[in-house]
Design an enzyme around this catalytic site. Structure first.
Site, PDB file in Angstrom:
ATOM      1  N   ASP A   1       0.944 -10.653  -7.487  1.00 38.47           N
ATOM      2  CA  ASP A   1      -0.382 -10.876  -8.083  1.00 38.47           C
ATOM      3  C   ASP A   1      -0.371 -12.119  -8.957  1.00 38.47           C
ATOM      4  OD1 ASP A   1      -1.422  -8.608  -6.870  1.00 38.47           O
ATOM      5  OD2 ASP A   1      -0.878  -7.304  -8.552  1.00 38.47           O
TER       6      ASP A   1
ATOM      7  N   HIS B   1      -0.085 -13.281  -1.822  1.00 35.92           N
ATOM      8  CA  HIS B   1      -0.887 -12.368  -2.635  1.00 35.92           C
ATOM      9  C   HIS B   1      -0.732 -10.914  -2.206  1.00 35.92           C
ATOM     10  CE1 HIS B   1      -3.667 -11.558  -5.724  1.00 35.92           C
ATOM     11  NE2 HIS B   1      -4.408 -12.630  -5.621  1.00 35.92           N
TER      12      HIS B   1
END
Length: 545
Positions: free
Chosen positions: A522, A518
């Site tokens: 995204d 992450h």
């Protein structure tokens, strides 16, 4: 003015390089563009080019030795030019030490002077050190020696086979002479850059040098004399008091029944009343063999008031035990690298279902004309590579202070071996045809299984795929393979009943799960990548145009 030639950064994971060959010697005239030396990095052996005209005044790293990135390798300048000031303050420090030595001498005991003296390697002898054979290697295990002490060796002879974290590889000595010493026996491991052998002229005595290396004298580390005398004084009382404590514990452990602790534990595990066991030890003490050989006595026949019948006492077959399996170099690095990935990269997971009906039909048609058999995994590699070209954010690496977006697409395809997991890399997968990908994959898998795979074959990945579909696993999550930002977990193709028109039909589906870092990818980016991948797989003809 003289110029310093330093060890360049030749790969993104390189920390040092080994000089495998010098092509120039001190005093030679050199020009810009001349190859000064061959440097073995963590990826491959590469050429070190000179970038200044002049005379080679100084060589700082001998052949076969390693230098850190940015370390001084050589100096080029005008013939006769004084270059020593360019080598840093090491000479100055040495001069200061010798100047201050007379002042420090009265304070230091005279006996400490010999301890600081280093033993030099005899002239003509050369050390063979454990090389860095992969970017994640920290040590290597000597599987076998192909030479023995006293054998004549040439520069291209394979001295030993070394098991690394990736594969079993050959170690070449790059030195000629007689094998004088072997420092690591077969079956033992050696750290990177540790001396594993010495080669030199026949009859050369290297015993003093070896003794100095093993004792640490050559490392110039001297322990205070008080440290060697303090330990025995402290250890003696503890050793003397231990038997007395143990004797009291055994004597008072049970006043009614004399039995060893092991006998009591075995009796409890087997459901045996230890009071009914006859002891054969000292003074009737019950020991292990008494419990193992105990047979319960038959109950009296005339017991009219006997209690109600109970279940027969359980008697275990065998004893508790375990097997300790030595951890291979490959398994050690798998544990370290994936542990670092799992606990440093914030993983999140996205799963999508793909209809594989068209892919199955297309594969049959493709294999009728392809020179190499195409697998579903080959199709997934191709589709993933093309999807990465459309979504470059997924083809990236988290670098701490920045995100590196790779322009090339190298797909790592995980392969399970008996010793662990290895990830051969199909390079420029987006530019290759399905048959080319299949041929590359087949060759890499064979090399990995035969333990002939080289570092260049399993490094440089920008994205990875782990496929457990052939083992009937429908869905799973994979740990990201550093330095990638994502890894695709591929499940099995399963039949599924779906509504079709006014009735029902059977279709073939496959689940794909994308693990993302992450920090660099995204959720929306990962989801878009999966949607594109799904389109390629559900309509394979789009991968061919």
């Amino acid at each position: 003015m003289a110029e310093v030639i330093r060890m360049p950064l030749m790969s993104d994971t390189m920390t040092e390089g080994v000089i495998s060959e010098w092509h120039k010697k001190v005093g030679d005239k050199v020009k810009a563009g001349d190859v000064l030396a061959d440097v073995e990095t963590d990826k491959a052996t590469m050429e070190l080019e000179n970038y200044v005209d002049g005379t080679l005044l100084y060589i700082g790293v001998e052949k076969g030795k390693a230098a850190k990135v940015d370390g001084v390798l050589a100096v080029v300048g005008k013939e006769g030019e004084d270059y020593k000031a360019l080598l840093g303050d090491a000479p100055a420090k040495a001069q200061d030490t010798s100047a201050k030595a007379p002042e420090a001498a009265p304070a230091a005991p005279a006996a400490s002077a010999p301890a600081a003296a280093k033993v030099a390697l005899p002239a003509g002898a050369k050390e063979i050190r454990m090389p860095l054979l992969s970017d994640t290697m920290t040590e290597g295990k000597i599987v076998s020696w192909n030479k023995k002490v006293g054998d004549a060796v040439k520069s291209d002879d394979v001295l030993a086979d070394v098991e690394t974290d990736k594969a079993t590889m050959e170690v070449v000595g790059y030195e000629e002479g007689t094998l004088l010493y072997i420092g690591v026996e077969a079956g033992q491991a050696a750290k990177i850059n540790e001396i594993i052998a010495i080669v030199g002229k026949p009859g050369t005595d290297v015993s003093a040098y070896i003794a100095a290396e093993k004792s640490g004298a050559n490392a110039a580390t001297t322990a205070p004399a008080a440290a060697t005398t303090a330990a025995p004084q402290t250890a003696a009382p503890a050793a003397a008091s231990q038997p007395a404590t143990n004797g009291v514990a055994h004597a008072n452990s049970d006043q009614r029944i004399k039995a060893s602790p092991l006998a009591k534990k075995l009796a409890a595990d087997k459901g045996i009343d230890i009071s009914k066991v006859n002891g054969s030890g000292d003074n009737g003490r019950i020991i292990r063999k008494d419990v193992d050989s105990y047979v319960p006595a038959a109950a009296p026949a005339a017991a009219s008031t006997a209690p109600a019948a109970t279940a027969k006492a359980f008697v275990a077959n065998g004893q508790e035990g375990h097997t300790d399996i030595a951890v291979t170099q490959m398994r050690k690095v798998i544990a370290r690298r994936l542990g670092e990935s799992k606990f440093s990269a914030p993983h999140f997971y996205l799963t999508i279902e793909v209809n594989m009906d068209n892919a199955m039909t297309s594969r049959v048609a493709i294999n009728e004309v392809s020179p190499v058999k195409i697998s579903f995994n080959d199709m997934i590699i191709k589709a993933s590579a093309m999807a990465l070209r459309i979504h470059p954010d997924v083809n990236s690496s988290w670098m701490g202070d920045f995100i590196r977006q790779n322009h090339h697409i190298h797909i790592g395809s995980a392969l399970a071996l008996p010793d662990g997991l290895i990830v051969p890399v199909i390079r420029f997968a987006d530019q290759k045809s399905l048959s080319q990908i299949a041929a590359d994959a087949k060759e890499l898998y064979k090399k990995a299984k035969d333990k002939k795979i080289q570092p260049a074959d399993f490094t440089g990945n920008t994205f990875s795929i782990s496929n457990l579909g052939m083992m009937d696993i429908e869905e799973f999550t994979a740990i990201i393979n550093p330095p990638d930002s994502a890894i695709l977990a591929v499940g099995a193709i399963k039949e599924k009943v779906v509504k079709k028109g006014e009735g029902f039909a059977v279709t073939n589906v496959m689940k794909l799960t994308l693990s993302c870092d992450h920090r660099s990818v995204d959720g929306a980016v990962g989801a878009s990548f999966l949607q594109t991948l799904k389109k390629f797989l559900e309509n394979p003809v789009t991968m061919l145009v």
